[in-house]
Design a protein around this motif. Structure first.
Motif, PDB file in Angstrom:
ATOM      1  N   MET A 141      34.801  46.332  36.604  1.00  0.00           N
ATOM      2  CA  MET A 141      36.169  46.659  37.527  1.00  0.00           C
ATOM      3  C   MET A 141      37.219  47.249  36.656  1.00  0.00           C
ATOM      4  SD  MET A 141      35.641  44.553  41.193  1.00  0.00           S
ATOM      5  CE  MET A 141      37.027  45.125  41.479  1.00  0.00           C
ATOM      6  N   GLY A 142      36.948  46.451  35.464  1.00  0.00           N
ATOM      7  CA  GLY A 142      37.968  46.741  34.626  1.00  0.00           C
ATOM      8  C   GLY A 142      40.217  46.741  35.637  1.00  0.00           C
ATOM      9  N   THR A 143      40.521  47.408  35.281  1.00  0.00           N
ATOM     10  CA  THR A 143      41.588  47.338  36.218  1.00  0.00           C
ATOM     11  C   THR A 143      41.719  47.673  37.461  1.00  0.00           C
ATOM     12  OG1 THR A 143      43.103  49.075  35.234  1.00  0.00           O
ATOM     13  CG2 THR A 143      43.413  47.150  33.697  1.00  0.00           C
ATOM     14  N   MET A 144      40.835  48.167  37.812  1.00  0.00           N
ATOM     15  CA  MET A 144      40.373  49.210  39.598  1.00  0.00           C
ATOM     16  C   MET A 144      41.287  48.035  40.506  1.00  0.00           C
ATOM     17  SD  MET A 144      37.063  51.220  38.962  1.00  0.00           S
ATOM     18  CE  MET A 144      36.877  52.105  40.461  1.00  0.00           C
ATOM     19  N   CYS A 145      42.038  48.837  41.554  1.00  0.00           N
ATOM     20  CA  CYS A 145      42.218  48.949  42.744  1.00  0.00           C
ATOM     21  C   CYS A 145      40.760  47.777  43.503  1.00  0.00           C
ATOM     22  CB  CYS A 145      43.574  49.106  43.387  1.00  0.00           C
ATOM     23  SG  CYS A 145      44.684  48.332  42.365  1.00  0.00           S
ATOM     24  N   ASP A 146      40.883  46.190  43.942  1.00  0.00           N
ATOM     25  CA  ASP A 146      40.083  46.623  45.045  1.00  0.00           C
ATOM     26  C   ASP A 146      41.258  46.070  46.871  1.00  0.00           C
ATOM     27  OD1 ASP A 146      41.482  44.238  44.698  1.00  0.00           O
ATOM     28  OD2 ASP A 146      39.917  42.562  44.623  1.00  0.00           O
ATOM     29  N   ILE A 179      34.889  49.303  32.809  1.00  0.00           N
ATOM     30  CA  ILE A 179      34.332  49.997  33.973  1.00  0.00           C
ATOM     31  C   ILE A 179      32.940  50.458  33.963  1.00  0.00           C
ATOM     32  CG2 ILE A 179      34.803  51.428  36.051  1.00  0.00           C
ATOM     33  CD1 ILE A 179      37.732  51.509  35.259  1.00  0.00           C
ATOM     34  N   ASN A 180      31.987  50.200  35.030  1.00  0.00           N
ATOM     35  CA  ASN A 180      30.465  50.914  34.325  1.00  0.00           C
ATOM     36  C   ASN A 180      29.838  50.527  36.371  1.00  0.00           C
ATOM     37  OD1 ASN A 180      30.221  48.310  35.924  1.00  0.00           O
ATOM     38  ND2 ASN A 180      28.347  46.901  34.700  1.00  0.00           N
ATOM     39  N   SER A 237      31.335  50.895  42.008  1.00  0.00           N
ATOM     40  CA  SER A 237      30.242  50.248  43.821  1.00  0.00           C
ATOM     41  C   SER A 237      31.075  49.484  44.189  1.00  0.00           C
ATOM     42  CB  SER A 237      29.014  50.860  44.163  1.00  0.00           C
ATOM     43  OG  SER A 237      28.281  51.579  43.147  1.00  0.00           O
ATOM     44  N   LEU A 238      31.858  48.438  43.370  1.00  0.00           N
ATOM     45  CA  LEU A 238      31.984  47.533  44.266  1.00  0.00           C
ATOM     46  C   LEU A 238      33.470  47.123  44.574  1.00  0.00           C
ATOM     47  CD1 LEU A 238      31.081  44.326  44.754  1.00  0.00           C
ATOM     48  CD2 LEU A 238      32.462  43.424  42.093  1.00  0.00           C
ATOM     49  N   VAL A 239      34.111  48.031  43.944  1.00  0.00           N
ATOM     50  CA  VAL A 239      35.711  48.755  44.448  1.00  0.00           C
ATOM     51  C   VAL A 239      35.087  49.156  45.613  1.00  0.00           C
ATOM     52  CG1 VAL A 239      37.312  50.254  44.057  1.00  0.00           C
ATOM     53  CG2 VAL A 239      36.940  48.940  42.216  1.00  0.00           C
ATOM     54  N   GLN A 298      48.394  41.541  43.618  1.00  0.00           N
ATOM     55  CA  GLN A 298      48.080  42.120  41.973  1.00  0.00           C
ATOM     56  C   GLN A 298      46.811  41.847  41.892  1.00  0.00           C
ATOM     57  OE1 GLN A 298      48.670  45.441  40.356  1.00  0.00           O
ATOM     58  NE2 GLN A 298      49.570  46.033  42.342  1.00  0.00           N
ATOM     59  N   ARG A 299      46.092  42.278  40.346  1.00  0.00           N
ATOM     60  CA  ARG A 299      44.562  41.245  39.718  1.00  0.00           C
ATOM     61  C   ARG A 299      45.336  41.260  38.392  1.00  0.00           C
ATOM     62  NH1 ARG A 299      39.547  42.621  37.968  1.00  0.00           N
ATOM     63  NH2 ARG A 299      39.865  45.026  39.142  1.00  0.00           N
ATOM     64  N   CYS A 300      44.892  40.349  38.319  1.00  0.00           N
ATOM     65  CA  CYS A 300      45.118  40.176  36.664  1.00  0.00           C
ATOM     66  C   CYS A 300      43.324  40.169  35.559  1.00  0.00           C
ATOM     67  CB  CYS A 300      45.598  38.862  36.117  1.00  0.00           C
ATOM     68  SG  CYS A 300      47.643  39.297  36.653  1.00  0.00           S
TER      69      CYS A 300
END
Length: 257
Positions: free
Chosen positions: A162-167, A198-199, A204-206, A190-192
């Motif tokens: 997910m890299g740094t993408m927000c969930d 990112i794949n 899709s998970l985000v 925030q998530r570290c």
């Protein structure tokens, strides 16, 4: 029943459970948990899980085609009376519907141990679905349709980066009227992460998290406040193993390992 003040939750990518069963380090890790999930067990029959550790009850899914894969959930016997339903019919996924009191909730909890094969896996020829996260989403829809409103505790190897993408939906995009698509969710923690890649499964998970108001524990709670790598190979490191919970469960006490 006296319930614990903290639910000790462990998820482990075994890469072959049988070869670890008698190791002292495995038994120590196992016995420190109230609920122990394993993925990539590579088990061929559910009998391979018999007597892994006294005091726990095991629920498992094994593949009847292609080798490897497989998942299990081991839960302390004292919590078994809190299980309302056991769902083991999905390949590489096991779910328990638990009385929410175990997690301090008035709603029941869907606890899942999940293995999503990599994007390039030929197993998707069998599923008739090329996106493993989309398959998970469809299964969650089926389960909630059958059992009603549930909160989620999902753990396992999602093979999603997910890299740094927000969930969660950020305030800065409120003008897009995303509330017309997803339920309102005030979550903004925030998530570290140490993995900036990112794949497609990550994207899709985000979307899945937004659809069900769920969020990663990785990179948010102790001892993993930095979003550590979970997979180490000769070609590099990645974060692909997650514990994901509903927004409403973040106020409760969880220990993540």
């Amino acid at each position: 029943m006296e319930l614990p003040s903290k639910v000790r939750l462990t998820c482990w990518n075994a890469n072959g459970l049988k070869r670890h069963i008698n190791a002292c380090s495995f038994q120590t890790l196992f016995k420190a948990a109230d609920i122990f999930g394993t993925v990539e067990t590579w088990a061929e029959t559910v009998k391979e899980f018999d007597n892994i550790s006294p005091g726990y009850t095991c629920y498992a899914s094994v593949r009847d085609f292609m080798k490897r894969g497989g998942v299990s959930i081991h839960i302390k016997n004292c919590f078994v009376p809190l299980i309302r339903h056991v769902i083991c019919e999905y390949t590489d996924m096991v779910f328990l519907v638990l009385n929410g009191t175990l997690f301090g909730s008035t709603l029941d909890i869907l606890l899942g141990s999940i293995y999503i094969a990599p994007e390039s896996s030929t197993i998707y020829n069998h599923f008739g679905e090329t996106d493993g996260i989309a398959r998970l989403k469809n299964i969650l829809v089926d389960i909630t349709t059958q059992y009603g409103e549930l909160l989620f505790v999902l753990m396992g190897d999602m093979n999603a980066r997910m890299g740094t993408m927000c969930d969660y939906i950020e305030d800065s995009v409120d003008h897009l009227n995303l509330q017309d698509v997803y339920d309102s969710d005030d979550f903004c923690m925030q998530r570290c992460t140490k993995d900036n890649t990112i794949n497609n499964f990550g994207k899709s998970l985000v979307t899945l998290c937004a659809a069900f108001s769920m969020h990663m524990l990785n990179g948010r709670i102790s001892p993993d406040t930095e979003g550590e790598y979970t997979c180490y190979t000769a070609t590099g490191c990645s974060l692909v193993d997650y514990v994901i919970v509903s927004t409403e469960l973040f106020p409760i006490s969880l220990i993540l390992k």
